[in-house]
Structures are given as C-alpha cells and as structure tokens.
Design a protein around this motif. Structure first.
Motif, short mmCIF file in Angstrom:
data_model
loop_
_atom_site.label_atom_id
_atom_site.label_comp_id
_atom_site.label_asym_id
_atom_site.label_seq_id
_atom_site.Cartn_x
_atom_site.Cartn_y
_atom_site.Cartn_z
N LYS B 155 4.54 -15.45 0.01
CA LYS B 155 5.28 -14.82 1.10
C LYS B 155 6.22 -13.75 0.54
CE LYS B 155 4.79 -17.85 4.80
NZ LYS B 155 3.46 -18.15 4.27
N LEU B 156 6.71 -14.02 -0.67
CA LEU B 156 7.65 -13.10 -1.29
C LEU B 156 7.14 -12.72 -2.67
CD1 LEU B 156 10.49 -11.73 -1.49
CD2 LEU B 156 11.29 -13.88 -2.48
N LEU B 157 7.21 -11.43 -2.95
CA LEU B 157 6.73 -10.93 -4.23
C LEU B 157 7.92 -10.33 -4.96
CD1 LEU B 157 3.97 -10.84 -5.50
CD2 LEU B 157 3.59 -8.62 -4.43
N LEU B 158 8.20 -10.83 -6.17
CA LEU B 158 9.29 -10.29 -6.97
C LEU B 158 8.66 -9.58 -8.16
CD1 LEU B 158 11.42 -13.55 -6.87
CD2 LEU B 158 11.94 -11.44 -5.63
N LEU B 159 8.79 -8.28 -8.22
CA LEU B 159 8.14 -7.52 -9.28
C LEU B 159 9.21 -6.89 -10.16
CD1 LEU B 159 5.50 -5.68 -7.04
CD2 LEU B 159 5.24 -7.86 -8.24
N ASP B 160 9.22 -7.26 -11.43
CA ASP B 160 10.27 -6.76 -12.33
C ASP B 160 9.69 -5.63 -13.18
OD1 ASP B 160 12.62 -6.43 -13.60
OD2 ASP B 160 12.69 -8.43 -14.52
N GLU B 161 10.06 -4.44 -12.83
CA GLU B 161 9.56 -3.23 -13.51
C GLU B 161 8.05 -3.29 -13.73
OE1 GLU B 161 11.79 -1.62 -16.70
OE2 GLU B 161 13.64 -2.61 -16.04
N GLY B 185 1.92 -8.53 5.22
CA GLY B 185 3.04 -9.40 5.60
C GLY B 185 3.89 -9.89 4.44
N MET B 186 3.56 -9.48 3.23
CA MET B 186 4.38 -9.92 2.10
C MET B 186 5.68 -9.13 2.05
SD MET B 186 2.03 -10.47 -1.26
CE MET B 186 0.44 -11.23 -1.01
N THR B 187 6.74 -9.83 1.64
CA THR B 187 8.01 -9.18 1.40
C THR B 187 8.04 -8.85 -0.10
OG1 THR B 187 8.89 -10.71 3.03
CG2 THR B 187 10.49 -9.47 1.71
N VAL B 188 8.46 -7.64 -0.44
CA VAL B 188 8.38 -7.23 -1.84
C VAL B 188 9.72 -6.70 -2.32
CG1 VAL B 188 7.11 -5.85 -3.53
CG2 VAL B 188 5.98 -6.54 -1.40
N LEU B 189 10.22 -7.31 -3.39
CA LEU B 189 11.40 -6.76 -4.06
C LEU B 189 10.94 -6.27 -5.42
CD1 LEU B 189 14.49 -6.34 -4.17
CD2 LEU B 189 14.67 -8.61 -5.20
N VAL B 190 11.12 -4.98 -5.67
CA VAL B 190 10.57 -4.43 -6.91
C VAL B 190 11.64 -3.67 -7.67
CG1 VAL B 190 9.57 -2.59 -5.48
CG2 VAL B 190 8.82 -2.83 -7.83
N SER B 191 11.81 -4.04 -8.93
CA SER B 191 12.81 -3.32 -9.72
C SER B 191 12.11 -2.17 -10.43
CB SER B 191 13.48 -4.25 -10.73
OG SER B 191 12.68 -4.39 -11.88
N THR B 192 12.84 -1.09 -10.58
CA THR B 192 12.22 0.10 -11.19
C THR B 192 13.29 1.05 -11.71
OG1 THR B 192 10.79 2.00 -10.77
CG2 THR B 192 12.13 1.25 -8.94
N HIS B 193 12.87 1.89 -12.62
CA HIS B 193 13.75 2.98 -13.09
C HIS B 193 13.27 4.33 -12.57
CE1 HIS B 193 16.22 0.54 -15.67
NE2 HIS B 193 15.16 0.01 -16.24
N TYR B 194 12.16 4.33 -11.80
CA TYR B 194 11.60 5.60 -11.34
C TYR B 194 12.11 5.95 -9.95
CZ TYR B 194 8.21 5.02 -15.11
OH TYR B 194 7.61 4.87 -16.33
N MET B 195 12.66 7.18 -9.82
CA MET B 195 13.22 7.60 -8.54
C MET B 195 12.13 7.78 -7.49
SD MET B 195 16.30 7.51 -8.97
CE MET B 195 16.71 6.67 -10.48
#
Ligand code: ATP
Ligand code: MG
Lengths: 379, 310
Positions: B155-161, B185-195
């Motif tokens: 349900k939730l996707l956590l993507l670290d860089e 329908g997935m919720t996605v939190l994604v960390s990134t350094h790209y603008m």
C-alpha cells in the motif's frame, strides 16, 4: 637508498592502519589474549594425564580387619574415590553402564578366611575401559597398593603369606573395551567433535554475514519473525549433520572396527538433540558477534574447552571439580556419554535420560538467548 | 482516526548516542499521493524513512503508518509496505530469479513461479534471470530492487534515493514506473537529490539538520522562499561570482551550468549589486526562481547544524 626509505614509509603507513583497526575491534583483541590464558589454565591445571580420584563403587560382602586394611589402602592411594559402599551386588549393577563410576571393586564373602588359609582368594576390579587411559593408572597400581598394605597386617603366624606371591588373586575386568583400544574411545568421540566444530562454525556466521553484506536491512524490512529466520537458517544444517554422522559411523565401522552394540535409535535421538544444541548455539553466537571474524573467534573460544574439558581427549573424572563443572555445561560432554554409551556399552534410554535432558535444556537456553539478542531493528 | 493518511507522524526524534539525527519531524501524507523527500546529505531522510517502517526505534514522538502504530505494529507495517534501501541490499550471491523467489515466498504470494516469471518479464530481465544479482550494473540493480519491493503490491512504497547513479533515460523510465504504481493506488514517498524528480512529485518535504524546513507543492515552495533571481550568462561570470556574493541584498549566488544565478528578496538591491560590477561579456535578465535556488536559500536560512551534542 631513497627507494628503501620510501618503502619503509609505506610499511609504516600499513602498520599504522592495521594498529588502528586492531584496536577498534575489541572482541578480537580480547580473544587474542583470552585464548592463551584459557590454554594455560586448561592445560596447566585442568588436564591430568594420570587421572586420580576416579569415582568407584565398593562391593564388600564381609567386614574383617584385613578387608578394612585393603579398602583403606585403596582409599588413601588417591586413585579411588569410593562414592558408594554396599554389600548388595544389585546396587552396583548398572553403575558402570551409566558411567557414574569408573570402577567397581568387589570383595566376596569368605575372602579373609581363604586368604588366611593361603588359598589366594579372588579380588575383582571391574573397570570402565571405554576410555583406556582413565582406567590404566588405577588398575596398574592396585596390585602394589594392596600388597604393600597387607604386609603390615601379615605378622606373626601369617608372616609366611607376606613373602612369596601376593596372598590374593587380583582379577581385572576391562569392561566394554577389553583390548583397551584407544580408537574405540576416540572415534565415537570424534563424531561429537566434528559435529561441534562444523555446525557451530557454519551457523555462527548466519546473521553476521547478513549484517556485513548489508542485506540485514532488507531482511528486517520484510515480514519475517526472528524465530522463523532462526529455524529457516539452521534446519538445512540438520540434514548436513545427519550426513556427517552417517559418514563418521561408516568410517568407525569400516576403517576402525569400532563395535556398535547398542540401539541405533537411541543414538539417532542423541545425535538429533546434539545437532540442534550446536546449531542453536552457533546462531546465538551470530547474534552476539558483529562481524564474521568475531563469530569465528567465538566459535574457536567455545571449541577449545569443548575438546579439552568434555572428556574427549582427557578423562573427564580425572579433572578437578571446577573443570568438571565447566565440562557439564558443554553439550559435547553429554553427547560423549550418549555416543560411547550406546556404541560400546549398550546403554539404555533410561540410563541416558540425564545427558539427553541436559542437551535439551542447553538448546532451550541457547534459543532463548538468541531470541533476546536478535536484532529486530537496525539500532 | 486519521486513517486517510498513509503516513501520520508527529515530532519524530531519533538519537544515536548523543547525536540527534532527526530532531522532531511531522509528516501527514494522504494516501495515493507521490511525495518527494529532499534535503542535503546527513539531513535525516534515511533515518526518518527507517523509523516510519519500523527499522529503527523511535526515540521520541508518535505516529501511524497505514493506520498502524509505528512503535508497536512493525510486523503489520512490514506486510503492507515496500522499502527500497538506499544501498542495494539484495543477496548478491543469489541470482536475480532466486532473489525474487525468496521475496515472493516470504510474502507468501500465490503461484511463486508464475509471479516471478511475470515480474522478470515486466523488468525485461527474463534472459538474465540466472545471473547473480551482484553482477548487475548499478542501474539494473535499482530496477531489480524496485521490482522486488513492489511484488507483493504494498500500500505504501518508501524509496530511498532509488535513482542514485542511474542514467537519465533509466531515470525517466523509473519515474514512469513510479507514476504507474501510484495510479494503481500506491502511496509513494521517495527521497532524492534531483530537482527534476522533485518537480514530478505532488508535494515535497525538505529536511535540513534533522528538521523539516518546508513542505508543500513545488510552486508554493518557490513562492514561499520569496526569492527573486537574476541570471547572468557569458564568459565573464566566473570572475564576478566572488564579488557579487558579498554585496548587500544578495542572499546567494550559484552556478547553473555555465550561467550564474544571483538571488535575493529585493529587486532593487540585486539590480544595484549587478550594476556595481559592469562587464561587457555578461548579459543579465530576471528569471523564475528554480526549486534549487529556493533550497539553497532555505538551507542557508536553516543555518548551522544544531544537532550535534544538542
Ligand atoms: N546508525 C547510526 N549511528 C550513528 N549516527 C547515524 C546512524 N545512522 C545515521 N546517523 C547519522 O544521522 C544523520 C542522518 O543520517 P541519514 O542517513 O538519515 O541522512 P540522509 O538524509 O539519508 O543522508 P544522505 O542524503 O547522505 O543519504 C547523519 O548525520 C548520520 O551520520
Ligand atoms: Mg540517506
């Protein structure tokens, strides 16, 4: 010349880097000093090549001054530690089989009468010869000890008995291993040693490898419980352990002619709990160590007393009390009682209850520690 | 019950010894959105994500993830989330297929074989399925990891860089996939350094020194920074940068490619600063402040790292 100088500079650089890394790894440092200290103590104090104070049972069917002198002389000889004395042969029946005593000394009724008449009555020493080294000293000196002791009593009219051959006939039964073959003792023991070494080592890196390779983060992020990881990781090695056991038992039979007179199913049960105990211990190590290197060191640290204090290399009963206490904690000690008992003495399941339960208890404690120590988070 | 939120955490704090890595972060993220998690190195992004999925114990603060308490219900949260670690953490001594099979079995997905076949097909790795995952290039490792953490339909996707070290085309493909998953329908939190990646998110959360500095839609974040930016182009900009930086009214000066961006809050002051250093070979004009400009200003505002030995 400058080339050599530069080379020294680089050696110095590597030297300093190693020093920093060695200092950072506290456990390795402790092991480097712990192992020599342990070896010094174990070899210096615990191990006794000529074991004394072995537990023995005394079956005397008559009490006379001469018998008392003889018993007293054995007692003071330091070799025999009479843990029980009885006049009922039924009571000494399975003491040897259970391994509770190393000797049973029997003096039958009528002994004194026959001795005085110069009929050279028999005095029987039954020795548990599964470990020939343990029995040899006490048996070898028995004749001398007894004859010397009687010399004082045989005075006056009996003085004639003191000269000439001993006035009694010492009969020694080397039970379970009449030819005193060391291989009968060593080869079954090796089964335990090999299982201990390989199984503890292999599971000791179970979790540390995941940590070192960073895969632990993935494993922890997935829905798998600690006990599930543990069982999943050790069960493959139960099969490996079974294979090793079969191989060693075949070798014992074919190469060394070691007899197998007991019930194989009892041994099967014993090997099973022993294998589980070692795997659980290895897994526990892997939850304590932070690197694979540390896990190896813990394994070695455990292996050393296992070999020296379990009765594998040196007679268990010949060690001082404190060393025996440590030995009782080691799974190998209990497994040796099982494997030697089943193979050489045809020991029954009831007689092996204590070592089997000890192994179960050990496993339960190891699993509990592992579950407490298991990292559920990355903290 | 705030179960509309996929992530609902308040005052998250994480200390390692006496070092504070995260110093009170609040996130209220509705279900179904794609959020960007930004911030300089060491700002606490990874640490926050790990706390959300129960991989690190929370020092202080409370929160829910998919309606489950992040302090107590780590087991349930793990069933429902997919976490792609910053560093590749699949088993490099197992093949691509074996890794996927392991994950499929662990989540007890039905028809392991078929599921894995399909995943390999979608990934385009069918012909390489028997290679060790350690033998994959960096970009392919990331794709494998994304496939593995989405196989159980979290349900939730956590993507670290997830796109660190990935080539531009693959990065686009990666983001297409993220939006595709979001549509399902997935919720996605994604960390990134790209603008450019941040601009593809519904909202962004910006951390600095373990604190949340700002949160909002990209244009709002830029507006809220209140910055005006002038762009100087030409051969002479390199000589100017150091001088203009110290002029009053200039908040920061940064290179964008070969051009120089000069930002501040007062148009007249910036203009004056530029005029003070007239050069023939540089042409100036006002541009829309970029997200990166806004972030540079925000980090400068956030000031020194106050966490150490706090
Ligand atoms: N296990 C740990 N022990 C001690 N300090 C840690 C630990 N993990 C992270 N930190 C510290 O916490 C701070 C935040 O780290 P974190 O990895 O969360 O940052 P990040 O935002 O993910 O950085 P990056 O963009 O470089 O990945 C850093 O200063 C880091 O040194
Ligand atoms: Mg990070």
């Amino acid at each position: 010349m400058t080339g050599l100088f530069r080379s020294f500079g680089r050696i110095w650089a590597v030297f300093m880097k190693e020093t920093v890394q060695i200092r950072r790894d506290r456990l390795t440092f402790a092991v480097m000093f712990g192992i020599p200290i342990m070896q010094l103590i174990l070899f210096g104090y615990a191990i006794n090549m000529n074991p004394k104070h072995l537990p023995a049972a005394l079956l005397v069917e008559e009490q006379t001054p001469i018998v008392r002198t003889m018993v007293q002389s054995l007692r003071t000889s330091d070799y025999y530690d009479f843990v029980m004395q009885t006049d009922d042969p039924r009571e000494t029946g399975d003491l040897l089989a259970r391994g509770e005593v190393a000797f049973v000394v029997s003096i039958p009724s009528g002994f004194t009468r026959k001795l005085v008449r110069g009929e050279r009555p028999q005095l029987l020493i039954e020795a548990d010869a599964t470990d020939p080294a343990a029995a040899s000293g006490a048996v070898a000196f028995a004749q001398t000890i007894l004859t010397d002791a009687l010399r004082h009593d045989l005075k006056g009219p009996l003085a004639s008995l003191a000269a000439g051959p001993p006035p009694f006939d010492l009969v020694v039964h080397q039970k379970y291993n009449p030819e005193a073959k060391t291989s009968y003792n060593i080869v079954p023991g090796l089964l335990g040693v090999i299982l201990t070494m390989t199984l503890v080592m292999i599971t000791a890196i179970a979790m540390t490898r995941e940590s070192e390779q960073g895969t632990i983060e993935n494993l922890l992020a997935m829905p798998v419980k600690p006990i599930e990881v543990m069982l999943g990781k050790i069960l493959p090695y139960v099969v490996v352990g079974a294979g090793q056991t079969l191989l060693i038992l075949l070798a014992a039979r074919i190469l060394f002619n070691v007899p197998f007179i007991g019930n194989p199913w009892i041994l099967f049960l014993g090997v099973s709990v022993f294998v589980l105990a070692n795997l659980a211990l290895g897994f526990t190590f892997s939850t304590i160590a932070r690197t694979q290197m540390q896990a190896m060191q813990l394994t070695f640290f455990f292996f050393l007393p296992s070999i020296l204090l379990s009765g594998f290399m040196f007679p268990f009963r010949g060690m001082p009390e404190w060393a025996q206490t440590i030995g009782e904690v080691l799974p190998l000690t209990h497994f040796l009682r099982i494997v030697r008992g089943v193979m050489l003495k045809d020991t029954s399941l009831a007689q092996l209850q204590a070592p089997i339960l000890a192994l179960c208890l050990f496993t339960a404690v190891a699993v509990s520690i592992a579950m407490l120590r298991y990292r559920r988070t990355l903290d | 019950m705030a179960t509309d939120y996929a992530i609902d955490v308040h005052g998250l704090v994480k200390r390692f010894g006496n070092k504070t890595a995260v110093a009170g972060v609040d996130i209220q993220m509705p279900r179904g959105e794609v959020w960007g998690f930004l911030g300089p190195n060491g700002s606490g992004k990874t640490t926050t994500i790990r706390m959300i999925c129960g991989l690190l114990r929370v020092t202080e603060g409370t929160g829910q993830c998919l309606g489950y308490d992040i302090r107590k219900d780590a087991a349930q949260i793990r069933e429902l989330t997919g976490y792609m670690t910053q560093k590749f953490s699949f088993w490099t001594d197992m093949t691509i297929r074996e890794n996927l099979e392991f994950v499929a079995r662990l989540y007890r997905l039905p028809h392991t074989r078929q599921t894995v076949d399909e995943t390999l097909e979608t990934l385009g790795l069918t012909h390489r399925q028997h290679q060790l995952s350690g033998a994959l290039s960096g970009g392919w490792k990331q794709r494998l990891a994304l496939a593995a953490v989405t196989m159980h339909d979290p349900k939730l996707l956590l993507l670290d860089e997830p796109t660190a070290g990935v080539d531009p085309q693959a990065r686009r493909d990666f983001w297409d996939e993220i939006h595709h998953l979001s549509l399902k329908g997935m919720t996605v939190l994604v960390s990134t350094h790209y603008m450019d990646e941040a601009e593809r998110c519904d909202r962004i959360v910006y951390l600095a020194h373990g604190e949340k500095i700002i949160e909002g839609r990209v244009p709002d974040v830029i507006d809220r920074s209140g910055l005006l930016t002038f762009r100087g182009e030409g051969a002479g900009v390199r000589r100017l940068a150091d001088d203009i930086k110290h002029e009053p009214g200039v908040e920061h000066v940064a290179y964008f490619g070969s051009a120089l961006h000069v930002s501040g809050r007062n148009r007249a002051a910036i203009q004056a600063a530029i005029d003070k250093h007239p050069t023939d070979d540089v042409s100036w004009n006002e541009v829309r402040t970029s997200l990166e400009d806004a972030f540079i200003a925000l980090s400068a505002e956030a000031g020194e790292d106050k966490r150490v030995h706090a």
